[in-house]
Design a protein around this motif. Structure first.
Motif, PDB file in Angstrom:
ATOM      1  N   ASP A 167       0.809  -1.225   0.000  1.00 38.64           N
ATOM      2  CA  ASP A 167       0.000   0.000   0.000  1.00 38.64           C
ATOM      3  C   ASP A 167       0.845   1.280   0.000  1.00 38.64           C
ATOM      4  OD1 ASP A 167      -2.258  -1.503  -0.045  1.00 38.64           O
ATOM      5  OD2 ASP A 167      -2.582  -1.450   2.135  1.00 38.64           O
ATOM      6  N   GLU A 168       1.895   1.310   0.819  1.00 45.86           N
ATOM      7  CA  GLU A 168       2.694   2.540   0.960  1.00 45.86           C
ATOM      8  C   GLU A 168       3.347   2.963  -0.362  1.00 45.86           C
ATOM      9  OE1 GLU A 168       3.947   5.717   3.511  1.00 45.86           O
ATOM     10  OE2 GLU A 168       2.500   4.099   3.772  1.00 45.86           O
ATOM     11  N   PRO A 169       4.078   2.036  -1.048  1.00 46.51           N
ATOM     12  CA  PRO A 169       4.661   2.429  -2.344  1.00 46.51           C
ATOM     13  C   PRO A 169       3.596   2.794  -3.377  1.00 46.51           C
ATOM     14  CG  PRO A 169       5.731   0.465  -1.503  1.00 46.51           C
ATOM     15  CD  PRO A 169       4.529   0.700  -0.634  1.00 46.51           C
ATOM     16  N   LEU A 170       2.446   2.083  -3.347  1.00 41.49           N
ATOM     17  CA  LEU A 170       1.377   2.388  -4.301  1.00 41.49           C
ATOM     18  C   LEU A 170       0.820   3.794  -4.096  1.00 41.49           C
ATOM     19  CD1 LEU A 170      -0.607  -0.995  -4.469  1.00 41.49           C
ATOM     20  CD2 LEU A 170       0.620   0.138  -6.351  1.00 41.49           C
ATOM     21  N   LYS A 171       0.779   4.244  -2.821  1.00 44.66           N
ATOM     22  CA  LYS A 171       0.289   5.595  -2.521  1.00 44.66           C
ATOM     23  C   LYS A 171       1.209   6.642  -3.162  1.00 44.66           C
ATOM     24  CE  LYS A 171       0.960   7.617   1.466  1.00 44.66           C
ATOM     25  NZ  LYS A 171       0.893   7.993   2.910  1.00 44.66           N
ATOM     26  N   TYR A 172       2.530   6.414  -3.019  1.00 42.08           N
ATOM     27  CA  TYR A 172       3.484   7.366  -3.592  1.00 42.08           C
ATOM     28  C   TYR A 172       3.449   7.339  -5.122  1.00 42.08           C
ATOM     29  CZ  TYR A 172       5.361   7.679   1.148  1.00 42.08           C
ATOM     30  OH  TYR A 172       5.503   7.883   2.504  1.00 42.08           O
ATOM     31  N   LEU A 173       3.246   6.134  -5.688  1.00 49.16           N
ATOM     32  CA  LEU A 173       3.158   6.018  -7.140  1.00 49.16           C
ATOM     33  C   LEU A 173       1.905   6.733  -7.663  1.00 49.16           C
ATOM     34  CD1 LEU A 173       4.253   2.289  -7.618  1.00 49.16           C
ATOM     35  CD2 LEU A 173       5.506   4.319  -8.404  1.00 49.16           C
ATOM     36  N   SER A 174       0.822   6.666  -6.881  1.00 49.35           N
ATOM     37  CA  SER A 174      -0.416   7.338  -7.260  1.00 49.35           C
ATOM     38  C   SER A 174      -0.229   8.861  -7.259  1.00 49.35           C
ATOM     39  CB  SER A 174      -1.539   6.947  -6.304  1.00 49.35           C
ATOM     40  OG  SER A 174      -2.726   7.653  -6.610  1.00 49.35           O
TER      41      SER A 174
END
Length: 243
Positions: A167-174
């Motif tokens: 979730d954390e990396p996906l948030k930054y990618l978003s």
């Protein structure tokens, strides 16, 4: 001389005493036909509030060192009392009584000056247009190159999103994805500008636009935003991306 549209006057070069003034001179400088102006100093007849010779007086330019008449002297003058421009031809001549006098002839060129000023403004506008055109061409080229780079970045972000399950990396990618989309909108504006396109204006909530912009700027950062704004009365139409 009274039938001429030009101002004609004669004055003594040494004493500045007005010897002759035509009808146009009287009309322009507010002298009644029945009142004599001869005998007044030339600068008194032109400006009643003046207390001495004009600082731009041409008398010294009209005679040679030996006191004999020199050639004519031409110049332009802006009369602030009536806001008119004049082309003036001054010449020293020998009067019938043998004294050297100043013969002045002034032609009103106000309309010519106004046309010249309009022409200069038009030239400046054309030059500005040419500069904007060259800037637009450059902006279009930069925007295309920028778009290509953004497409590569976006492709890699999308690949990273597909291969990431946390979730954390996906948030930054978003967040990065949103930033790329904003950059692409700016790039599209540059291309529109380069092609001479006009902004597409829609009804825009200014407060909401500012709030969204601020929220985007702090997204993903350890910043707390407190935003307060009074309602702005009236309707506003703008291109939100450009604004």
């Amino acid at each position: 001389f009274d039938s001429m549209e030009a101002i004609v006057y004669v004055s003594d070069i040494k004493t500045h005493e007005l010897i002759y003034a035509n009808l146009k001179f009287r009309q322009v400088f507010g002298h009644e036909k029945s009142m004599p102006v001869e005998g007044l100093k030339c600068w008194e007849a032109v400006n009643r509030k003046q207390t001495g010779p004009c600082p731009f007086c041409t008398n010294s330019r009209l005679v040679r060192p030996d006191g004999t008449p020199a050639g004519p002297y031409e110049w332009e003058f802006h009369n602030i009392s009536n806001n008119r421009w004049y082309h003036i031809v001054d010449k020293a001549v020998q009067w019938y009584d043998k004294r050297i006098v100043h013969l002045g002839t002034a032609y009103d060129i106000t309309e010519k000056k106004e046309k010249e000023n309009l022409f200069h403004e038009f030239e400046k506008a054309i030059e500005t247009s040419r500069k904007l055109e060259s800037i637009g061409t450059m902006a279009g080229g930069v925007a295309h190159d920028f778009n290509n780079t953004l497409s590569i970045i976006m492709g890699n972000i999308n690949l990273a999103q597909l291969s990431c399950n946390e979730d954390e990396p996906l948030k930054y990618l978003s967040i990065a994805e949103k930033a790329i989309m904003q950059a692409k909108a700016i790039s599209s504006n540059l291309i529109s500008f380069a092609r001479g396109g006009k902004p597409v204006k829609v009804r825009t909530d200014i407060v909401s636009l500012v709030r969204k912009k601020l929220e985007t700027e702090i997204e993903g950062r350890d910043i707390q935003l407190i935003f307060e704004a009074d309602a702005i009365p009236g309707d506003f139409y703008a291109d939100p991306a450009q604004l």
